[in-house]
Write a protein that holds these residues in place. Structure first.
Motif, mmCIF file in Angstrom:
data_model
loop_
_atom_site.group_PDB
_atom_site.id
_atom_site.type_symbol
_atom_site.label_atom_id
_atom_site.label_comp_id
_atom_site.label_asym_id
_atom_site.label_seq_id
_atom_site.Cartn_x
_atom_site.Cartn_y
_atom_site.Cartn_z
ATOM 1 N N UNK A 1 51.473 100.055 -108.916
ATOM 2 C CA UNK A 1 50.143 100.591 -109.197
ATOM 3 C C UNK A 1 50.128 101.539 -110.385
ATOM 4 N N UNK A 2 50.994 102.542 -110.372
ATOM 5 C CA UNK A 2 50.938 103.604 -111.380
ATOM 6 C C UNK A 2 51.254 103.111 -112.793
ATOM 7 N N UNK A 3 52.258 102.232 -113.018
ATOM 8 C CA UNK A 3 52.475 101.758 -114.399
ATOM 9 C C UNK A 3 51.242 101.095 -115.003
ATOM 10 N N UNK A 4 50.536 100.296 -114.206
ATOM 11 C CA UNK A 4 49.320 99.641 -114.703
ATOM 12 C C UNK A 4 48.243 100.672 -115.013
ATOM 13 N N UNK A 5 48.045 101.633 -114.118
ATOM 14 C CA UNK A 5 47.025 102.652 -114.337
ATOM 15 C C UNK A 5 47.321 103.473 -115.589
ATOM 16 N N UNK A 6 48.590 103.838 -115.779
ATOM 17 C CA UNK A 6 48.965 104.616 -116.967
ATOM 18 C C UNK A 6 48.782 103.799 -118.236
ATOM 19 N N UNK A 7 49.165 102.552 -118.202
ATOM 20 C CA UNK A 7 49.080 101.709 -119.395
ATOM 21 C C UNK A 7 47.629 101.543 -119.845
ATOM 22 N N UNK A 8 46.748 101.262 -118.907
ATOM 23 C CA UNK A 8 45.336 101.098 -119.257
ATOM 24 C C UNK A 8 44.769 102.413 -119.776
ATOM 25 N N UNK A 9 45.091 103.502 -119.117
ATOM 26 C CA UNK A 9 44.576 104.818 -119.499
ATOM 27 C C UNK A 9 45.022 105.227 -120.898
ATOM 28 N N UNK A 10 46.283 104.955 -121.224
ATOM 29 C CA UNK A 10 46.838 105.413 -122.493
ATOM 30 C C UNK A 10 46.452 104.531 -123.676
ATOM 31 N N UNK A 11 46.175 103.261 -123.423
ATOM 32 C CA UNK A 11 45.964 102.342 -124.543
ATOM 33 C C UNK A 11 44.565 101.727 -124.605
ATOM 34 N N UNK A 12 43.681 102.117 -123.711
ATOM 35 C CA UNK A 12 42.366 101.482 -123.700
ATOM 36 C C UNK A 12 41.544 101.788 -124.949
ATOM 37 N N UNK A 13 41.808 102.919 -125.625
ATOM 38 C CA UNK A 13 41.076 103.237 -126.851
ATOM 39 C C UNK A 13 41.754 102.646 -128.083
ATOM 40 N N UNK A 14 42.940 102.094 -127.930
ATOM 41 C CA UNK A 14 43.667 101.547 -129.062
ATOM 42 C C UNK A 14 43.545 100.037 -129.169
ATOM 43 N N UNK A 15 43.196 99.404 -128.081
ATOM 44 C CA UNK A 15 43.088 97.949 -128.081
ATOM 45 C C UNK A 15 42.090 97.518 -127.026
ATOM 46 N N UNK A 16 41.589 96.309 -127.164
ATOM 47 C CA UNK A 16 40.628 95.775 -126.198
ATOM 48 C C UNK A 16 41.366 94.879 -125.215
#
Length: 437
Positions: free
Chosen positions: A389-404
């Motif tokens: 759960x946490x790796x996915x949540x962190x990945x989306x949170x950290x990169x959602x403004x950098x890529x679609x």
């Protein structure tokens, strides 16, 4: 800057003075991360070394219950093993990508990734889950080693000493290693031998299963799929692919961190192969009569004794490797890590810290009777969250403004989270059930 150098953590002065730095995976910093993250990482391990670390940590005692997992879910469990392997490799890969979310700097640990994504509370939660899970697993390994040694020595003078004594001896052996092994690189031989013991155990299981004459003529019945028990089967299989709590330290020790994704994929594929071999042979030969662990179904004899010895050796060899992730981060927090290893005082403090933590783990493992039953309850919570759960949540949170992210990517992430939640519910309920048996 070469592609390999983009993975290298930079010194504070480099990060402050250069305006041309580019992050490896993009840069998002929704929450501040302390400057302790800018300390350089010692890198002198190769991809082969990392391969052995990954296999040794992942392919543990969980392999023995895989044939039973197929009994529970049917032959569909083969697909569950493949799915769990793909998810484990992917979550481990994006976790490492999250380490490079800050421009020009590599974060040092999983908790720092959680802090970058969700602030101080995220760091505290992940740190607690990580340390408790790893220390708890090692404690359970110590208990298991004590039980196995006592069983192997049954009928001899050593068998009269009892499980507590051999658990204490096992803890002492682990303590000797962790006191003198400062880095991941220092325990590479343990990972190599740990992997070899696992392979030897797998070969013995496969050979005994194929040659079991009692079941050679008439095979017990099997089932293609058991829909009602599919979540239980999937959860037990997924727990056999845990290990990403150690991935940041292993990746940091590599000379060429750009090889991480390939190394992780190859190691996970190798683990999946041996899992499929044991699960397929075990369930194919013994069918719905298979027991957990699989050793209980195999014909008794010296080969089973050797396999049991291999299990004992593996848990003792894997324990120091698992503990490195706890000790390295604790020492960095106290500024007595590898960077300060030239100081006699720092070395002394490191040994005292490791001895203290190991003493606490040994105390609970040796003297608390229900320790090995209580730990899996909280371990199920920790493992399901930090692996899926946490790796996915962190990945989306950290990169959602950098890529679609595409719809298919979000669907994939939703599947991973759902698998993690299934593991959380099933693993916790099963551990609680075992506690009251």
């Amino acid at each position: 800057m070469s592609s390999e150098q983009t993975y290298q953590p930079l010194l504070v002065e480099q990060q402050r003075n250069s305006n041309e730095l580019r992050p490896e995976y993009g840069a998002v910093q929704p929450h501040p991360v302390t400057e302790t993250n800018l300390a350089p990482v010692v890198q002198h391990g190769g991809s082969i070394e990392a391969f052995f670390h990954i296999v040794c940590i992942t392919a543990g005692t969980g392999i023995l219950q895989l044939p039973y997992a197929l009994k529970v879910g049917g032959w569909a469990g083969v697909l569950y093993i493949i799915l769990a392997a793909v998810i484990a490799a992917y979550s481990g890969d994006i976790l490492i990508k999250c380490l490079y979310c800050k421009q020009g700097v590599r974060l040092k640990s999983y908790p720092e990734v959680a802090e970058a994504a969700f602030g101080r509370h995220g760091r505290i939660i992940v740190r607690l889950l990580k340390d408790f899970n790893l220390l708890g697993v090692v404690g359970v390994y110590i208990v298991l080693a004590g039980i196995n040694i006592d069983s192997l020595l049954a009928g001899t003078a050593g068998g009269q000493l009892g499980v507590q004594f051999w658990s204490a001896v096992s803890a002492f052996l682990v303590w000797i290693v962790i006191v003198f092994a400062r880095e991941v690189h220092d325990v590479v031989l343990l990972s190599v031998f740990g992997t070899l013991t696992t392979v030897a155990m797998v070969v013995i299981i496969i050979w005994l299963g194929i040659s079991d004459r009692e079941y050679a003529q008439s095979r017990p019945p099997t089932q293609l799929v058991n829909i009602g028990m599919a979540p239980v089967s999937l959860a037990s299989i997924c727990f056999s692919f845990g290990g990403n709590l150690n991935w940041p330290d292993i990746e940091a020790s590599m000379k060429s961190p750009k090889m991480w994704s390939r190394t992780l994929s190859l190691a996970t594929a190798f683990v999946a192969f041996i899992y499929l071999s044991v699960a397929g042979i075990g369930y194919g030969v013994y069918g719905d009569l298979v027991k957990s662990p699989i050793l209980l179904s195999l014909p008794s004899g010296m080969a089973v004794v050797v396999a049991d010895a291999m299990i004992t050796a593996h848990v003792l060899l894997a324990s120091p490797v698992l503990l490195t992730a706890v000790f390295i981060e604790a020492e960095n927090d106290m500024s007595i890590g590898v960077a300060a290893s030239g100081s006699f005082r720092a070395q002394l403090y490191c040994k005292l810290l490791r001895s203290l933590l190991m003493g606490v783990v040994a105390f609970f493992a040796v003297f608390v009777s229900d320790f090995s039953k209580v730990i899996p309850i909280l371990g199920a919570v920790a493992a399901s969250l930090v692996v899926f759960v946490i790796p996915v949540a962190c990945y989306i949170r950290l990169f959602k403004t950098q890529r679609a992210f595409s719809v298919w990517e979000y669907a994939w992430y939703a599947l991973i989270v759902c698998v993690g939640l299934v593991c959380l519910v099933i693993g916790t309920s099963q551990a609680i059930s075992d506690l009251y048996k």
